[in-house]
Design an enzyme around this catalytic site. Structure first.
Site, short mmCIF file in Angstrom:
data_model
loop_
_atom_site.label_atom_id
_atom_site.label_comp_id
_atom_site.label_asym_id
_atom_site.label_seq_id
_atom_site.Cartn_x
_atom_site.Cartn_y
_atom_site.Cartn_z
N SER A 1 0.79 -0.76 0.19
CA SER A 1 -0.11 0.21 -0.07
C SER A 1 1.29 1.29 -0.08
O SER A 1 0.47 2.25 0.09
CB SER A 1 -1.27 -0.23 1.31
OG SER A 1 -0.16 -0.26 2.70
N ASN B 1 -2.00 -2.65 13.12
CA ASN B 1 -3.78 -2.29 13.18
C ASN B 1 -4.23 -1.15 14.02
O ASN B 1 -4.93 -0.47 13.49
CB ASN B 1 -4.56 -3.66 13.71
CG ASN B 1 -4.28 -4.98 13.29
OD1 ASN B 1 -3.64 -4.96 11.60
ND2 ASN B 1 -4.41 -6.22 13.26
N SER C 1 -12.89 25.73 -27.90
CA SER C 1 -13.40 24.83 -28.40
C SER C 1 -12.54 24.60 -29.23
O SER C 1 -11.86 25.51 -30.01
CB SER C 1 -14.22 24.72 -28.88
OG SER C 1 -14.55 23.56 -29.92
N LYS D 1 -16.70 30.09 -29.07
CA LYS D 1 -17.06 28.99 -27.72
C LYS D 1 -16.17 29.33 -27.01
O LYS D 1 -15.10 29.64 -26.84
CB LYS D 1 -17.13 27.62 -28.37
CG LYS D 1 -17.89 26.11 -28.75
CD LYS D 1 -18.83 26.74 -28.36
CE LYS D 1 -19.40 26.13 -27.30
NZ LYS D 1 -19.91 24.05 -27.86
N ASN E 1 -16.52 27.84 -23.96
CA ASN E 1 -17.37 26.95 -22.46
C ASN E 1 -16.69 27.32 -20.40
O ASN E 1 -16.00 26.58 -20.41
CB ASN E 1 -16.58 25.41 -23.06
CG ASN E 1 -17.19 24.69 -24.46
OD1 ASN E 1 -18.19 25.66 -24.48
ND2 ASN E 1 -16.00 24.13 -24.93
N GLN F 1 -6.74 -1.61 4.28
CA GLN F 1 -6.78 -1.31 3.77
C GLN F 1 -6.78 -0.26 2.67
O GLN F 1 -6.11 0.33 1.84
CB GLN F 1 -4.93 -1.99 3.08
CG GLN F 1 -4.36 -1.81 2.46
CD GLN F 1 -3.30 -2.38 2.22
OE1 GLN F 1 -2.17 -2.95 3.32
NE2 GLN F 1 -2.67 -3.33 0.67
N LYS G 1 -8.28 3.92 1.50
CA LYS G 1 -7.28 4.72 1.71
C LYS G 1 -7.48 5.39 1.37
O LYS G 1 -7.07 7.15 0.29
CB LYS G 1 -6.04 4.36 2.04
CG LYS G 1 -5.67 4.56 3.87
CD LYS G 1 -3.89 3.59 3.91
CE LYS G 1 -4.23 2.82 4.88
NZ LYS G 1 -5.06 1.62 5.03
N1 ARG Z 1 -1.13 -1.16 5.50
C1 ARG Z 1 -1.62 -1.98 6.47
C2 ARG Z 1 -3.61 -1.40 6.43
O1 ARG Z 1 -3.34 -0.44 5.71
C3 ARG Z 1 -1.69 -1.58 7.66
C4 ARG Z 1 -2.04 -2.70 8.72
C5 ARG Z 1 -1.77 -3.86 8.57
N2 ARG Z 1 -2.04 -4.96 9.62
C6 ARG Z 1 -2.36 -6.49 9.19
N3 ARG Z 1 -2.47 -7.20 10.71
N4 ARG Z 1 -1.77 -6.92 8.25
O2 ARG Z 1 -4.88 -1.57 6.62
#
Ligand code: ARG
Length: 464
Positions: free
Chosen positions: A17, A104, A275, A281, A283, A320, A323
């Protein structure tokens, strides 16, 4: 230690991520510093290690700020990227930072910190948009600009343009309330919830909450809930979607009003485009984009809702996926809000054309009926008579107020010569002198109040 083999390449890719959660680095470092200082205070780690950790974290923040940080996909997310770098920078003490913490509760904290700041910024954007609407309202109130008010996009009754502006201020003020309310639930600290069950260390959760700026909300009450709760993201996306929806209606009004068919307003060059093919035009792209963005804001809400549905307690990797919709909605709603003052300050209003559209002779049909009511005719009969007179005027190809007194009397004998002044557009507007109505006496008060509110909010936001 648990694994004999590394992840597959595709596993690394789907799992990572970091590409998007690197945005959380300031919040991640802030949360870690607070956590570390609390661990020292509680005697869980030594002051020496604590100092090294904090110094290391500040240095890393500086590196990321300066663009000198090599993010690694292999390290999955912002939390592991920062921790791995901390190990490089300060060595072994880095390994003590994660005592009494899990990713977490860490990620939930980071996202809450980010949402808190972003919602505050959005509220500032709302304040500035409202200030621009109130300024336009004030200007057009002074100029006495009247617009046709529409139902079914058919001319209904005339209204002050200022009244139209303030309708949007009302919507945005409700949005502001929703964001303010969401903040009360965003600003709660999950730290101490650990992976799901809490922590076995004697940490000070209340001190942590205060340190994060979540003093009022305090620490969360249930660890299972705290690591899996994304209500606060949902609420933020929901308030953003509704705010976007309101702005889409403003965008639509501007698109329609700036068309040649309406010709009520002209948007400034800096918010319009030409345009590539049709040289004539101009817009209203900005207004169209404000309207169009509401689709993605709504989409982001639906996206999160679908992710959360049916998840077992507690944390699941699905979370995840919270976000990107959050980041996206905040970024795009902020742009839309910033676009509102930009569109409104440069707007040119064709007041004569607005007035001509509002004063087409038929928008006063209700007032003709009201006139008869004041002469003792029941409203339903008066409504019917006004309808007949409207038809008569249409058949003759004239405006309602261009019918002669004789013509009017042939339909309803109780009509007197004074009818004509009741049909003038300014009289029609001035008569709606009820609280919340469009009469100048009412709107003047509302403009003053809206201006004061927006100015106060802008000031508050500047001071923060
Ligand atoms: N990158 C994870 C998220 O955005 C962080 C938490 C990961 N926790 C885990 N138990 N793998 O949720």
């Amino acid at each position: 230690g648990r694994f004999a083999a590394g992840p597959a390449e595709i596993m690394e890719r789907i799992n990572a991520s970091i590409d998007f959660d690197k945005r959380l680095y300031r919040q991640d470092i802030r949360g870690s510093i607070a956590h570390c200082q609390m661990l020292v205070k509680q005697g869980i780690i030594s002051a020496t290690d604590g100092r090294k950790i904090v110094t290391g974290l500040r240095r890393i923040e500086g590196e990321i700020d300066a663009g000198n940080f090599a993010f690694s996909t292999r390290l999955e997310d912002i939390h592991m990227n920062v921790e791995a770098r901390l190990k490089e920078v300060i060595g072994d003490p880095a390994g003590r930072l994660h005592t009494a913490r899990s990713r977490n509760d860490q990620v939930a904290t980071d996202v809450r910190l980010w949402a808190s700041r972003s919602v505050r910024d959005l509220r500032a954007g709302i304040a500035r948009a409202c200030a621009a609407l109130a300024t336009l309202a004030e200007r057009e109130l002074k100029a006495g600009t009247v617009l046709p008010g529409f139902t079914h996009l058919q001319r209904g009754q005339p209204v002050l343009m200022a009244h139209w502006c303030l309708a949007y201020v009302e919507m945005l003020r409700r949005d502001d309330e929703r964001f303010a309310d969401a903040l009360r639930r965003i600003e709660v600290s999950p730290l101490g919830s650990g992976a799901l069950a809490g922590t076995a260390y004697a940490i000070d959760r209340a001190a942590l909450a205060r340190d994060l700026g979540f003093g009022a909300g305090g620490a969360s009450r249930n660890s299972l809930d705290a690591v899996s709760d994304r209500d606060f993201v949902f609420e933020t996306l929901s308030a953003a979607a509704l705010c976007g929806l309101h702005l889409s209606r403003l965008g639509e009004d501007l698109v329609v009003y700036s068309s040649a068919e309406f010709g009520f307003v002209q948007m400034a060059d800096r918010v319009t485009s030409g345009s590539s093919l049709m040289p004539q035009k101009k817009n209203p792209d900005a207004a169209e984009l404000i309207r169009g963005k509401s689709g993605r804001l709504l989409g982001n809400l639906v996206r999160l809702a679908a992710t959360l549905k049916g998840l077992p307690l507690a944390y699941n990797k699905d979370l995840q996926e919270d976000k990107e919709p959050l980041f996206d909605s905040v970024e795009h709603l902020a742009m839309c809000l910033a676009m509102v003052p930009e569109c409104l300050t440069g707007i040119r209003v064709d007041r004569a054309r607005c007035r001509a559209a509002a004063d087409d002779g038929f928008s006063a049909a209700t007032d003709l009926a009201d006139y008869l009511v004041r002469r003792g005719v029941p409203f339903r009969d008066a409504h019917h008579t006004a309808g007949r007179l409207t038809r008569l005027a249409l058949e003759r190809g004239v405006a309602l107020h261009r019918l002669t007194l004789e013509q009017m009397r042939s339909v309803e004998a109780r009509i007197g010569r004074d009818i004509y002044r009741h049909l003038e557009v300014d009289a029609v507007v001035a008569k709606r002198n009820v609280a919340g109505g469009t009469a100048p006496a009412q709107v003047r008060r509302r403009v003053a109040e809206a201006k004061a509110w927006a100015a106060r909010r802008v000031r508050e936001e500047r001071g923060r």
